[in-house]
Design an enzyme around this catalytic site. Structure first.
Site, mmCIF file in Angstrom:
data_model
loop_
_atom_site.group_PDB
_atom_site.id
_atom_site.type_symbol
_atom_site.label_atom_id
_atom_site.label_comp_id
_atom_site.label_asym_id
_atom_site.label_seq_id
_atom_site.Cartn_x
_atom_site.Cartn_y
_atom_site.Cartn_z
ATOM 1 N N GLU A 52 -7.963 -10.435 -32.250
ATOM 2 C CA GLU A 52 -7.343 -11.619 -32.959
ATOM 3 C C GLU A 52 -7.489 -11.209 -34.644
ATOM 4 O O GLU A 52 -6.539 -11.392 -35.347
ATOM 5 C CB GLU A 52 -7.791 -12.965 -32.687
ATOM 6 C CG GLU A 52 -7.305 -13.319 -31.342
ATOM 7 C CD GLU A 52 -8.339 -13.131 -30.070
ATOM 8 O OE1 GLU A 52 -9.169 -12.265 -30.250
ATOM 9 O OE2 GLU A 52 -7.985 -13.432 -29.010
ATOM 10 N N PHE A 114 -14.002 -25.547 -21.626
ATOM 11 C CA PHE A 114 -13.552 -24.054 -21.804
ATOM 12 C C PHE A 114 -12.820 -23.588 -22.488
ATOM 13 O O PHE A 114 -11.634 -24.081 -22.847
ATOM 14 C CB PHE A 114 -13.150 -23.691 -20.320
ATOM 15 C CG PHE A 114 -13.228 -22.149 -20.249
ATOM 16 C CD1 PHE A 114 -14.320 -21.386 -20.115
ATOM 17 C CD2 PHE A 114 -11.886 -21.534 -19.893
ATOM 18 C CE1 PHE A 114 -13.975 -19.922 -20.252
ATOM 19 C CE2 PHE A 114 -11.942 -19.998 -20.121
ATOM 20 C CZ PHE A 114 -13.116 -19.258 -20.165
ATOM 21 N N GLN A 115 -13.106 -22.807 -23.536
ATOM 22 C CA GLN A 115 -12.637 -22.220 -24.633
ATOM 23 C C GLN A 115 -12.158 -23.266 -25.579
ATOM 24 O O GLN A 115 -11.127 -23.252 -26.189
ATOM 25 C CB GLN A 115 -11.208 -21.344 -24.173
ATOM 26 C CG GLN A 115 -11.907 -20.090 -23.531
ATOM 27 C CD GLN A 115 -10.924 -18.954 -23.491
ATOM 28 O OE1 GLN A 115 -9.796 -19.434 -23.178
ATOM 29 N NE2 GLN A 115 -11.328 -17.463 -23.399
ATOM 30 N N LYS A 164 -2.423 -27.560 -25.094
ATOM 31 C CA LYS A 164 -1.896 -27.231 -23.809
ATOM 32 C C LYS A 164 -0.747 -28.198 -23.519
ATOM 33 O O LYS A 164 0.341 -27.926 -22.941
ATOM 34 C CB LYS A 164 -2.652 -26.431 -23.009
ATOM 35 C CG LYS A 164 -2.097 -25.579 -22.010
ATOM 36 C CD LYS A 164 -2.922 -25.023 -21.143
ATOM 37 C CE LYS A 164 -2.081 -24.056 -20.116
ATOM 38 N NZ LYS A 164 -3.054 -23.410 -19.136
ATOM 39 N N MET A 482 -20.351 2.761 -50.958
ATOM 40 C CA MET A 482 -20.510 1.833 -52.080
ATOM 41 C C MET A 482 -21.823 1.123 -52.202
ATOM 42 O O MET A 482 -22.430 0.825 -52.981
ATOM 43 C CB MET A 482 -19.470 0.733 -52.142
ATOM 44 C CG MET A 482 -19.466 -0.110 -53.409
ATOM 45 S SD MET A 482 -18.751 0.917 -54.920
ATOM 46 C CE MET A 482 -17.213 0.765 -54.994
#
Lengths: 584, 186
Positions: A52, A114-115, A164, A482
């Site tokens: 993502e 969940f999630q 959802k 760097m």
């Protein structure tokens, strides 16, 4: 009578009505209804990413190279939390994004389902605005408002969290023109009295400088055009931040190069010595100002910014003008012309004489080699071999990024995509895919370091799947260059964990994903190898083995003013005082 | 850290010495902020103050226009004029925010706070508490044989003064609303 449809269908319909052509995303349980709708249409192209974070950076690359908002679709929980770095990156660099996240159904919110994650809570400080939509009837309007907020005023990322059950339920669809956006209408026209005051200062100034930033790019191509017209007509020198490169052409007669920590000697001394600083869409970032107390001590400072909170945040200015850079430039030009196009010719001639003196320092000089490829040389050759082509450059973060900014010239806006504010390693590769999706026939090159590049290397699969012929030009010094440079300068050369151990064979890695892999370590073969990369019709992983211990100069050490730049290795002895070590 | 001899005024969360916060005089300011009554707007305002390191002395919020779906925040904060300007600009940037006013600098205003004081005691102390409550125009809103709950409205200074007087008389608990404020006149 408004049309009834499911929330999932509304999402796709609203995106179409907003003119969205591409969505970068990754499916999951909480966005399945939306993916089902995406499956059943052909107007919106979905680019399946591999992580993502990659989706958000691709959308950023898409947005920055087109000026249109980038759109991302990810699932709840880990899908949303993986997007956080990209959202913060876009917020810091003012990039318009609309990110849609799935959420557990409304009746499960708060149960640690969940999630489930508190997505609007987590992303509140890293978005311009966000919404949790609990009612299907409000979904379409919220999406339209989201596009409005992302693209009006100072652009930025917005997020809509969609449970959802809201996707499954049916409700009335509201069209774009019905969406209530009246209250969020940031001011774009600058105050005319203040603009006139600025023109008066410009007419008298002996040592003026335009200090331009990402705001000129964000204001659209018209603003860049107006900047060119104004700068060329007045004959004032122009410098730019990292974010603003390309707004004024590198080949323009007023161009004195990038300013800041690794900016050009002449640009930083012009900022230090000017008597009139005209800040157009930049924000006095700490990489620009150096020590605040000694920042451009003798100048009158004007600041044009669409965001009132940028004014006087870091540097106190004499003449603030709140407005869109393009609108203000238009008025500025009109007023300046109507008052007889006056400038202080004698003062300017002397000022340019001084700037030409500073240029003689040739601050980008480096020690060449015919044994190893110097990173600066690699970029000089890349510049020479791609000049004249419509070229888009992205970068990762670190030394290579600064060298790219120093050695590549940009003559047009929206051709340079780099993570400026947040400094996100792993930005450039996915961003280059996003740019290539928007411009399928253009030459898109990501100038990278090997360490940054590995941070989002999973997107190789995305590039292969969607046939984006992105060129990954990796300056491989087997170091976090760097970090290594700072450890050398201020941590007694103790190189704690700043080398790249166990690197892959990049050529074999390329071949494993169906790419072309090229390795080059001989300066004499570099031109041929770069041409081979450019001529290949497909993605290329170019492993350019460069000098391992090269430092990036010029450099203003932390806590020092502009006129105390380091120009080369000899000048680094004891360069950073104890007080500077605490600074980033 | 001390070995680095970092001078006062350096800020630990920023890359360079920023402005010296001791150079300007910090003052107390009352801000009034009109917002959409959206879920999360309180979190946005509170998060802005913590995220950018500003002070909140008190914050009150409630819906003030049911039809228009608007809430009013009254925020008491301290800071130098530069910081207060930044706070105002940052508040103005929040999308559901309609208006931000600094009542401390924008002409005369009225400020009121409500407080409840529970005072426990018997005998002379109980009588004295009731007498003082009368002088301060506090109302008795609950009473037992050993306690009173007083309701008092006024400026924060008046409430502080009342608290000082009640303390030796058996002050058991205090609840304060924080300041609500509006400009005077039209």
């Amino acid at each position: 009578m408004s049309r009834q449809m499911t929330g999932a269908k509304m999402v796709v319909q609203a995106l179409k009505d907003q003119g969205v052509e591409v969505v970068f995303g990754y499916p999951g349980g909480a966005v399945l209804p939306i993916y089902d709708e995406i499956f059943q249409q052909n107007d919106i192209r979905h680019i399946l990413v591999r992580h993502e974070q990659g989706a958000v950076h691709m959308a950023e690359g898409y947005a920055r190279s087109t000026g249109k908002p980038g759109v991302v679709l990810v699932t709840s929980g880990p899908g949303a939390t993986n997007a956080v770095t990209g959202l913060t990156d876009a917020l810091m660099d003012s990039i318009p994004l609309v990110v849609l996240t799935g959420q557990v159904p409304t009746f499960m919110i708060g149960t640690d389902g969940f999630q489930e994650a508190d997505t609007v809570g987590i992303t509140r400080p890293c978005t311009k605005h966000n919404w949790l939509v609990k009612d299907t009837a409000k979904l379409a309007e919220t999406i339209h408002q989201a596009f409005h907020v992302a693209t009006h005023g100072r652009p930025g990322p917005v997020l809509i969290d969609i449970p959802k059950d809201v996707q499954f339920a049916t409700g009335p669809y509201s069209a774009v023109r019905e969406a209530r956006v009246a209250h969020y209408q940031p001011k774009v026209k600058g105050d005319l009295a203040r603009i006139t005051e600025l023109v008066e200062l410009m007419e008298k100034a002996e040592r003026p400088v335009f200090y331009t930033g990402g705001g000129v790019i964000n204001s659209g191509p018209g603003a860049s055009q107006l900047l060119r017209e104004l700068a060329d007509a007045t004959g004032f020198p122009v410098t730019s931040t990292l974010m603003g490169l390309g707004a004024y052409p590198a080949s323009g007669k007023g161009w004195i190069g990038m300013l800041g920590m690794h900016g050009l000697y002449e640009a930083n001394l012009a900022m230090h010595g000017c008597d009139l600083m005209i800040n157009l869409g930049a924000r006095f970032d700490d990489r620009i100002t150096g020590r605040i107390a000694d920042f451009s001590p003798r100048s009158k400072k004007a600041h044009v910014d669409i965001d009132p909170s940028s004014i006087n945040k870091v540097i106190h200015v004499d003449l603030p003008i709140v407005g869109d850079v393009g609108h203000v430039l238009e008025d500025l030009l009109k007023v300046w012309k109507s008052r007889g196009r006056k400038v202080n010719k004698d003062g300017l001639a002397k000022w340019w004489g001084q700037i030409e003196q500073w240029k003689l320092k040739k601050c980008l000089t480096y020690k060449g080699s015919d044994k190893v490829i110097k990173p600066q040389y690699a970029l000089e050759r890349l510049e020479a071999l791609t000049r004249g082509r419509d070229r888009y450059i992205t970068t990762e973060v670190g030394q290579h990024q600064m060298w790219a900014a120093q050695f590549l010239g940009f003559d047009a806006p929206n051709r340079w995509m780099t993570s400026g504010g947040l400094g996100t390693m792993g930005y450039g590769f996915p961003a280059s895919i996003g740019v290539q999706i928007a411009h399928p026939d253009a030459l898109v090159i990501n100038v990278a370091g090997e360490a940054s590049w590995l941070m989002n290397m999973q997107e190789m699969g995305t590039a292969t799947q969607f046939r984006t012929p992105v060129k990954q030009f990796i300056l491989n010094n087997e170091r976090l260059g760097m970090v290594r440079q700072w450890q050398q300068l201020l941590h007694g050369e103790r190189y704690s964990h700043s080398w790249s151990e166990s690197l892959p064979d990049f050529v074999k890695l390329a071949e494993a994903f169906g790419w072309k892999g090229i390795q080059c370590k001989d300066p004499k073969q570099l031109d041929d190898a770069i041409m081979e990369m450019l001529d290949h019709d497909g993605p290329v992983l170019f492993d350019c083995l460069v000098e391992k211990h090269e430092n990036c100069f010029p450099m203003i050490p932390s806590g020092r003013p502009h006129n105390e730049m380091l120009l080369g290795d000899a000048s680094t002895e004891g360069a950073i005082q104890a007080g500077g070590a605490v600074l980033v | 850290m001390s070995a680095l001899n970092i001078k006062k005024g350096s800020t630990s969360h920023s890359a360079y010495d920023l402005r010296d916060p001791h150079a300007e005089i910090a003052g107390r300011h009352t801000l009034t902020v009109l917002t959409d009554n959206d879920p999360g707007v309180l979190a946005r305002v509170a998060g802005l103050f913590t995220g950018r390191g500003y002070n909140i002395e008190s914050l009150t919020v409630a819906e003030v226009d049911h039809e228009g779906h608007l809430s009013r925040f009254t925020i008491v904060t301290t800071g130098t004029p530069t910081v207060i300007e930044q706070i105002k600009a940052q508040l103005g940037r929040i999308v559901p925010v309609h208006e931000v006013h600094d009542l401390t600098v924008e002409g005369a205003s009225v400020e009121r706070e409500l407080a409840l004081f529970k005072v426990a005691g018997t005998g002379e102390k109980r009588v004295e508490a009731l007498r003082l409550a009368d002088i301060f125009r506090a109302n008795v809103v609950d009473s037992t044989l050993e306690s009173f709950v007083f309701e008092i409205t006024g400026t924060p200074e008046k409430i502080d003064a009342f608290a000082d007087l009640m303390r030796p008389l058996g002050l058991a608990d205090v609840a304060r609303t924080g300041v609500a404020a509006l400009p005077r006149g039209i």
